[in-house]
Write a protein that holds these residues in place. Sequence first.
Motif: not given
Length: 182
Positions: A84-89, A91-100
């Motif tokens: 579950a931790f893997i899925a969360s990190y 998601a954070v990385l992919v969304l941060a990369l797309r957002y920024f």
Amino acid sequence: MSGVAKVVAFMQRSWWRAALVFAVLAVAFVVFGRYAVPPSTALTSGALALELVGTRSGAVAVLRAFEQQHSVHAAWVSITWDFAFIASYVAVLVLALRYFARPGEPDLIDRTAAKSAVLAGAADCLENLGMLAMLAASPQQPPDWLGFAAFATTVASLVKWVLAAFAAGHALWLAWRKLAQR
């Protein structure tokens, strides 16, 4: 439109939406991270040792230490929560990369960093599967495959760290650049 694109579009409408999405993911990151890394002293020294054990004899030594401290079940639970931790990190990385990312279509390095985040998660899952396989082995009569599992787990761990560091570093650079332009 993909799920990531929909979430990024939602986040780009206003700063509070972006903050909300990152807050939810941060909470998931902390909660799952807490269960993935329990405070037990056996696991504090042993989990990383099991992740980077590399050899059959090293795996046997770590497994014996787990058995002596009655921590095999705690290690198994910790590694299971790590999925579950893997899925969360990821998601954070992919969304941060797309957002920024730069406006418009992401360039090659942005796409490579996002793929690296996903591949880091996949390598982390392989690492966890290897550790679970090692935990299932008996240290008193270690199976022949234990050395291969130890080596493959270590390789998966090293690949994970390299890919995650690249993705996180690029996300931080994009965030810094975007915030510096304001």
